[in-house]
Design a protein around this motif. Structure first.
Motif, PDB file in Angstrom:
ATOM      1  N   ALA A 164       0.824  -1.219   0.000  1.00 17.09           N
ATOM      2  CA  ALA A 164       0.000   0.000   0.000  1.00 17.09           C
ATOM      3  C   ALA A 164       0.852   1.261   0.000  1.00 17.09           C
ATOM      4  CB  ALA A 164      -0.918  -0.005   1.222  1.00 17.09           C
ATOM      5  N   LEU A 165       2.182   1.114   0.127  1.00 10.70           N
ATOM      6  CA  LEU A 165       3.063   2.289   0.113  1.00 10.70           C
ATOM      7  C   LEU A 165       2.991   2.986  -1.243  1.00 10.70           C
ATOM      8  CD1 LEU A 165       6.308   0.977   1.852  1.00 10.70           C
ATOM      9  CD2 LEU A 165       4.690   2.656   2.747  1.00 10.70           C
ATOM     10  N   ARG A 166       2.947   4.321  -1.217  1.00  8.98           N
ATOM     11  CA  ARG A 166       2.908   5.100  -2.439  1.00  8.98           C
ATOM     12  C   ARG A 166       3.844   6.294  -2.315  1.00  8.98           C
ATOM     13  NH1 ARG A 166       1.149   1.149  -3.730  1.00  8.98           N
ATOM     14  NH2 ARG A 166      -0.844   0.592  -4.693  1.00  8.98           N
ATOM     15  N   VAL A 167       4.730   6.428  -3.298  1.00  4.25           N
ATOM     16  CA  VAL A 167       5.647   7.566  -3.356  1.00  4.25           C
ATOM     17  C   VAL A 167       5.755   8.022  -4.806  1.00  4.25           C
ATOM     18  CG1 VAL A 167       7.012   6.745  -1.381  1.00  4.25           C
ATOM     19  CG2 VAL A 167       7.696   6.133  -3.727  1.00  4.25           C
ATOM     20  N   VAL A 168       6.339   9.187  -5.004  1.00  2.00           N
ATOM     21  CA  VAL A 168       6.690   9.621  -6.355  1.00  2.00           C
ATOM     22  C   VAL A 168       7.964   8.871  -6.740  1.00  2.00           C
ATOM     23  CG1 VAL A 168       7.328  11.550  -7.839  1.00  2.00           C
ATOM     24  CG2 VAL A 168       5.671  11.891  -5.983  1.00  2.00           C
ATOM     25  N   ALA A 169       7.864   7.986  -7.735  1.00  2.40           N
ATOM     26  CA  ALA A 169       8.982   7.121  -8.113  1.00  2.40           C
ATOM     27  C   ALA A 169       9.336   7.308  -9.583  1.00  2.40           C
ATOM     28  CB  ALA A 169       8.630   5.655  -7.849  1.00  2.40           C
ATOM     29  N   HIS A 170      10.618   7.182  -9.888  1.00  2.00           N
ATOM     30  CA  HIS A 170      11.058   7.202 -11.287  1.00  2.00           C
ATOM     31  C   HIS A 170      10.457   6.016 -12.027  1.00  2.00           C
ATOM     32  CE1 HIS A 170      13.773   6.453 -14.695  1.00  2.00           C
ATOM     33  NE2 HIS A 170      14.146   7.721 -14.623  1.00  2.00           N
ATOM     34  N   ALA A 171      10.493   4.839 -11.389  1.00  5.56           N
ATOM     35  CA  ALA A 171       9.841   3.606 -11.853  1.00  5.56           C
ATOM     36  C   ALA A 171      10.508   2.928 -13.043  1.00  5.56           C
ATOM     37  CB  ALA A 171       8.356   3.848 -12.144  1.00  5.56           C
ATOM     38  N   ASP A 172      11.663   3.437 -13.482  1.00  9.48           N
ATOM     39  CA  ASP A 172      12.446   2.746 -14.512  1.00  9.48           C
ATOM     40  C   ASP A 172      13.920   3.084 -14.316  1.00  9.48           C
ATOM     41  OD1 ASP A 172      13.023   1.158 -16.673  1.00  9.48           O
ATOM     42  OD2 ASP A 172      12.407   2.606 -18.194  1.00  9.48           O
ATOM     43  N   LEU A 173      14.366   2.977 -13.069  1.00 11.21           N
ATOM     44  CA  LEU A 173      15.690   3.474 -12.698  1.00 11.21           C
ATOM     45  C   LEU A 173      16.763   2.420 -12.953  1.00 11.21           C
ATOM     46  CD1 LEU A 173      16.785   6.145 -11.520  1.00 11.21           C
ATOM     47  CD2 LEU A 173      16.766   5.050  -9.279  1.00 11.21           C
ATOM     48  N   GLY A 174      16.924   2.087 -14.234  1.00 15.08           N
ATOM     49  CA  GLY A 174      17.950   1.144 -14.636  1.00 15.08           C
ATOM     50  C   GLY A 174      19.225   1.851 -15.042  1.00 15.08           C
ATOM     51  N   ALA A 175      20.271   1.064 -15.266  1.00 18.31           N
ATOM     52  CA  ALA A 175      21.590   1.612 -15.605  1.00 18.31           C
ATOM     53  C   ALA A 175      21.532   2.502 -16.844  1.00 18.31           C
ATOM     54  CB  ALA A 175      22.573   0.469 -15.817  1.00 18.31           C
ATOM     55  N   GLU A 176      20.653   2.155 -17.796  1.00 16.59           N
ATOM     56  CA  GLU A 176      20.591   2.936 -19.030  1.00 16.59           C
ATOM     57  C   GLU A 176      20.097   4.360 -18.814  1.00 16.59           C
ATOM     58  OE1 GLU A 176      16.668   0.569 -18.937  1.00 16.59           O
ATOM     59  OE2 GLU A 176      18.712   0.411 -18.170  1.00 16.59           O
ATOM     60  N   HIS A 177      19.471   4.611 -17.658  1.00 17.45           N
ATOM     61  CA  HIS A 177      18.932   5.945 -17.375  1.00 17.45           C
ATOM     62  C   HIS A 177      19.746   6.703 -16.332  1.00 17.45           C
ATOM     63  CE1 HIS A 177      14.948   4.071 -18.836  1.00 17.45           C
ATOM     64  NE2 HIS A 177      15.619   4.616 -19.838  1.00 17.45           N
ATOM     65  N   LEU A 178      20.914   6.144 -15.992  1.00 20.85           N
ATOM     66  CA  LEU A 178      21.837   6.795 -15.069  1.00 20.85           C
ATOM     67  C   LEU A 178      23.058   7.249 -15.840  1.00 20.85           C
ATOM     68  CD1 LEU A 178      21.629   4.206 -12.149  1.00 20.85           C
ATOM     69  CD2 LEU A 178      20.477   6.428 -12.278  1.00 20.85           C
ATOM     70  N   LEU A 179      23.368   8.532 -15.767  1.00 20.98           N
ATOM     71  CA  LEU A 179      24.534   9.080 -16.457  1.00 20.98           C
ATOM     72  C   LEU A 179      25.670   9.277 -15.463  1.00 20.98           C
ATOM     73  CD1 LEU A 179      22.862  11.827 -18.699  1.00 20.98           C
ATOM     74  CD2 LEU A 179      23.301   9.421 -19.251  1.00 20.98           C
ATOM     75  N   ALA A 180      26.886   9.004 -15.912  1.00 25.14           N
ATOM     76  CA  ALA A 180      28.045   9.146 -15.034  1.00 25.14           C
ATOM     77  C   ALA A 180      29.271   9.530 -15.854  1.00 25.14           C
ATOM     78  CB  ALA A 180      28.311   7.852 -14.274  1.00 25.14           C
ATOM     79  N   ASP A 181      30.176  10.248 -15.195  1.00 28.69           N
ATOM     80  CA  ASP A 181      31.480  10.502 -15.802  1.00 28.69           C
ATOM     81  C   ASP A 181      32.511   9.683 -15.026  1.00 28.69           C
ATOM     82  OD1 ASP A 181      31.866  11.849 -13.420  1.00 28.69           O
ATOM     83  OD2 ASP A 181      31.765  13.852 -14.308  1.00 28.69           O
ATOM     84  N   GLY A 182      33.769  10.056 -15.093  1.00 26.04           N
ATOM     85  CA  GLY A 182      34.803   9.262 -14.452  1.00 26.04           C
ATOM     86  C   GLY A 182      34.783   9.308 -12.936  1.00 26.04           C
ATOM     87  N   THR A 183      34.071  10.270 -12.362  1.00 26.70           N
ATOM     88  CA  THR A 183      34.088  10.433 -10.910  1.00 26.70           C
ATOM     89  C   THR A 183      32.778  10.048 -10.232  1.00 26.70           C
ATOM     90  OG1 THR A 183      33.421  12.761 -11.096  1.00 26.70           O
ATOM     91  CG2 THR A 183      35.772  12.287 -11.080  1.00 26.70           C
ATOM     92  N   GLY A 184      31.682   9.979 -10.975  1.00 20.82           N
ATOM     93  CA  GLY A 184      30.411   9.621 -10.342  1.00 20.82           C
ATOM     94  C   GLY A 184      29.225  10.022 -11.186  1.00 20.82           C
ATOM     95  N   LEU A 185      28.060   9.958 -10.581  1.00 20.42           N
ATOM     96  CA  LEU A 185      26.816  10.237 -11.292  1.00 20.42           C
ATOM     97  C   LEU A 185      26.705  11.696 -11.694  1.00 20.42           C
ATOM     98  CD1 LEU A 185      24.353   8.173  -9.071  1.00 20.42           C
ATOM     99  CD2 LEU A 185      24.986   7.669 -11.433  1.00 20.42           C
ATOM    100  N   THR A 186      26.154  11.912 -12.883  1.00 13.64           N
ATOM    101  CA  THR A 186      25.951  13.282 -13.366  1.00 13.64           C
ATOM    102  C   THR A 186      24.487  13.599 -13.641  1.00 13.64           C
ATOM    103  OG1 THR A 186      26.353  12.564 -15.647  1.00 13.64           O
ATOM    104  CG2 THR A 186      28.251  13.405 -14.408  1.00 13.64           C
ATOM    105  N   GLY A 187      23.613  12.590 -13.699  1.00 13.18           N
ATOM    106  CA  GLY A 187      22.211  12.883 -13.957  1.00 13.18           C
ATOM    107  C   GLY A 187      21.364  11.636 -14.078  1.00 13.18           C
ATOM    108  N   VAL A 188      20.054  11.849 -14.043  1.00 14.30           N
ATOM    109  CA  VAL A 188      19.059  10.783 -14.186  1.00 14.30           C
ATOM    110  C   VAL A 188      18.100  11.193 -15.294  1.00 14.30           C
ATOM    111  CG1 VAL A 188      17.240   9.453 -13.048  1.00 14.30           C
ATOM    112  CG2 VAL A 188      19.233  10.211 -11.733  1.00 14.30           C
ATOM    113  N   ILE A 189      17.964  10.364 -16.310  1.00 15.39           N
ATOM    114  CA  ILE A 189      17.179  10.725 -17.483  1.00 15.39           C
ATOM    115  C   ILE A 189      15.960   9.816 -17.642  1.00 15.39           C
ATOM    116  CG2 ILE A 189      19.163  11.706 -18.687  1.00 15.39           C
ATOM    117  CD1 ILE A 189      19.302   9.101 -20.346  1.00 15.39           C
ATOM    118  N   ASP A 190      15.121  10.144 -18.612  1.00 16.48           N
ATOM    119  CA  ASP A 190      13.939   9.382 -19.028  1.00 16.48           C
ATOM    120  C   ASP A 190      12.956   9.178 -17.880  1.00 16.48           C
ATOM    121  OD1 ASP A 190      11.984   7.909 -20.182  1.00 16.48           O
ATOM    122  OD2 ASP A 190      13.313   6.416 -21.072  1.00 16.48           O
TER     123      ASP A 190
END
Length: 269
Positions: A164-190
């Protein structure tokens, strides 16, 4: 293909049409394909990304991003235009590359745990006009699921109860939607699948793509999600089989390879 001519398929034609309408100063630049998924194809013209959508409202997504961007500790796409007729969302290019098939930098799991803590703390009423509510009933995930028979048997024998828990969720938070450079995450897309739904969905694909230790670190930084373990595992298994099927069906070897890697921890002997 330039935005002014040529033919690289219907998605590219829609992107080019939207570019000529909303950013004509870029219309002579070549369109570079950035990636394709089940629901979107993304192109870049210079520093502008054009995401061509199938089956969802890009104006709603643009409104959602406007609400979420100032609330989150990681960058999300900043809309430049949303063309409802063409189904194209234009936004500024974020730095970094997709983590699909790559090893995340140390500390990435904790960063994502804190990111999800902030996202899930968002008042659902602030995004009601832009996203739907999703029951995330595990039993419904079995309807079109395909894959090796022995793995399907495991999934069908371990269907958890819905939450019954409900939150605002990305709901498709896979590796393909995570952006990173050499030091760490830079953004979340889609954000096209964003919904008011079970928070377990946002941890499931992290489990699928990066394994149990990564999941544990993310959950610790998040502050814990008691009782969610069976749902996270179930949704992760379903998502792995979906990606395996998608990769084999479309020839996208990177998706199939990533899914096969995840089977070792999602379906231990």
């Amino acid at each position: 293909m330039t935005a002014g001519g040529g033919d690289a398929g219907p998605a590219a034609a829609r992107a080019a049409r939207a570019l000529r309408t909303h950013a004509p100063e870029l219309a002579d630049l070549p369109l570079r394909e950035l990636g394709r998924g089940l629901d979107n194809t993304a192109f870049a013209a210079g520093e502008l990304v054009l995401r061509v959508a199938d089956g969802h409202d890009v104006q709603r997504e643009a409104g959602l991003l406007g609400v979420l961007a100032p609330r989150l500790p990681l960058a999300v796409p900043v809309p430049v235009f949303a063309d409802a007729d063409a189904g194209v969302l234009g936004h500024r290019l974020l730095p970094g590359r997709s983590l699909l098939g790559r090893t995340p930098a140390p500390g990435t799991a904790a960063v994502l745990g804190r990111f999800l803590r902030d996202l899930h703390a968002t008042d659902p009423d602030t995004v009601r006009g832009f996203v739907d509510e999703d029951d995330a009933d595990p039993a419904e995930w079995l309807a079109d699921l395909d894959g090796p028979a022995e793995l399907l048997r495991v999934v069908r024998s371990s269907v958890p109860r819905p939450s019954a828990l409900r939150v605002v969720a990305h709901a498709d938070l896979g590796a393909e939607h995570l952006l990173a450079d050499g030091t760490g995450l830079t953004g979340v897309i889609d954000w096209s699948d964003c919904a008011v739904t079970d928070p377990a969905l946002d941890f499931a694909r992290l489990h699928r793509d990066f394994g149990p230790a990564f999941l544990a670190e993310a959950l610790q930084a998040y502050g814990g999600l008691p009782g969610a373990g069976p749902r996270i595992e179930f949704f992760a298994r379903c998502a792995a089989l979906e990606d395996l099927g998608y990769g084999l069906r479309t020839g996208r070897a990177e998706y199939a390879a990533a899914a096969r890697r995840s089977l070792a921890w999602l379906f231990p002997a």
